[in-house]
Design a protein around this motif. Structure first.
Motif, short mmCIF file in Angstrom:
data_model
loop_
_atom_site.label_atom_id
_atom_site.label_comp_id
_atom_site.label_asym_id
_atom_site.label_seq_id
_atom_site.Cartn_x
_atom_site.Cartn_y
_atom_site.Cartn_z
N LEU A 98 34.42 39.02 39.80
CA LEU A 98 35.44 39.39 41.16
C LEU A 98 35.75 40.76 40.70
O LEU A 98 35.75 41.51 41.82
N HIS A 99 36.06 41.22 39.84
CA HIS A 99 36.67 42.56 39.59
C HIS A 99 35.60 43.72 39.59
O HIS A 99 35.66 44.63 39.88
N GLY A 101 33.33 43.25 41.89
CA GLY A 101 32.68 43.48 43.15
C GLY A 101 31.71 42.32 43.38
O GLY A 101 30.92 42.51 44.23
N THR A 129 40.82 41.74 44.75
CA THR A 129 39.28 41.47 44.87
C THR A 129 39.13 40.89 46.03
O THR A 129 39.85 39.94 46.76
#
Length: 346
Positions: A98-99, A101, A129
């Motif tokens: 998630l961090h 992208g 996020t």
């Protein structure tokens, strides 16, 4: 790091002029060339998890380093891709996806850790996020019935690690009159025979092969599987789990493409500075006193497989190589000792 059995399974190398990897992102600058040594422990594990993971995460007995997951995600996926972890623990690979992208989905057998993963995903979303992160509770050997059909053929990358059972280290505390006490070193209930960590070495290999086989329909053609693993010792005998997991991947019809190492030690100017746990250091000290010259573990192996580049007209994926008829346990024995023959068919 060379392994003839592994290298013989690799596709033909790229031509000499192909020194820069293909840029799939459409950006002006191509991604950095891939390397076989991942410098993933240049800051401590606690510093890597700071502010991204809730405090309950520290109690898991075998957490993946966030930098290991992040490195794999950066090098084998593009923004917006789906990352999958069938044994996600506290959700490290999902949070790092998630961090970075990416989208993320995972499976976790133990309900407590599935809950911790959800909380860690919520923290990632609170940090800004944008993509979806989901975790499903269940046995990854039943992945076909756990994940919704919407994920079929969607994952660009699987990042995971098999459980290590009794070889985990946990944490320590010192109490007056009680000496050193070990805690947070076990996977759930040790009597739970459904947990792969509790069923013995060879049954673990069979179960992990089943998981790898079940992952294939959820990966897109040419999708990658990165597995972090390390050997361990039982009564001073080395258990070569990386070679055995390589055999599991081959038996599942996957194609090995890389064998790397992810450092668990800081790369100083002239040497490596291990980040061993109390129990690792204590074990090494005792073994050296007994005359066995062991060293602290400084890295984990990372085996990278991919799925074939095309599908058949049916639902199955076409393989690029004939699949062996050896059983997973036989393949594991053959990987560690090629001279051993086994006439049994799966």
């Amino acid at each position: 790091m060379a392994d003839d059995r592994f290298l013989h399974a690799l596709p033909d190398p790229a031509p000499p002029h192909a020194t820069t990897p293909v840029d799939r992102t459409g950006e002006d600058h191509p991604r950095e060339p891939a390397v076989s040594v991942w410098t993933t422990a240049q800051i401590s594990p606690a510093a890597q998890r700071k502010n991204r993971y809730v405090a309950e995460s520290t109690a898991h007995p075998a957490k993946m380093l966030p930098a290991v997951a992040a490195h794999a995600i950066t090098h084998y996926t593009d923004p917006g891709d789906l990352v999958l972890d069938p044994m996600c623990g506290i959700g490290t690979s999902l949070v790092e996806a998630l961090h970075a992208g990416r989208r993320a989905v995972g499976i976790e057998y133990e309900p407590h850790w599935a809950h911790v993963t959800r909380v860690n995903l919520q923290r990632a979303h609170a940090a800004g996020t944008q993509h979806e992160g989901r975790v499903f509770h269940g046995d990854a050997r039943q992945i076909g019935s756990l994940l919704p059909p919407e994920y079929l053929g969607q994952a660009a990358l699987v990042v995971t690690s098999p459980p290590y059972g009794p070889s985990t280290h946990g944490q320590v505390a010192v109490a007056p009159g009680q000496g050193v006490q070990k805690y947070h070193h076990l996977y759930g209930n040790t009597l739970d025979r459904g947990n792969l960590a509790n069923i013995g070495h060879h049954r673990l290999l069979t179960g992990f092969t089943r998981i790898l086989t079940g992952l294939v329909p959820f990966l897109r053609p040419g999708g990658h599987i990165a597995i972090t693993i390390r050997p361990w010792r039982e009564h001073a005998e080395l258990i070569d789990l990386p070679s055995q997991i390589l055999a599991c991947g081959l038996h599942a019809g996957l194609i090995p493409v890389e064998r790397c190492v992810a450092l668990l030690a800081r790369a100083a100017e002239t040497d490596l500075v291990p980040r061993g746990s109390f129990f690792q250091r204590d074990f090494i000290r005792k073994q050296r006193e007994a005359g066995l010259p062991l060293h602290l573990i400084a890295h984990e192996d990372v085996l990278v497989f991919r799925t074939p580049l095309r599908r058949t007209a049916g639902s199955a994926i076409a393989t690029d190589r004939p699949r062996s008829r050896r059983s997973p346990a036989s393949r594991a024995r053959h990987a560690t000792n090629p001279s051993v023959s086994d006439s049994r068919a799966a």
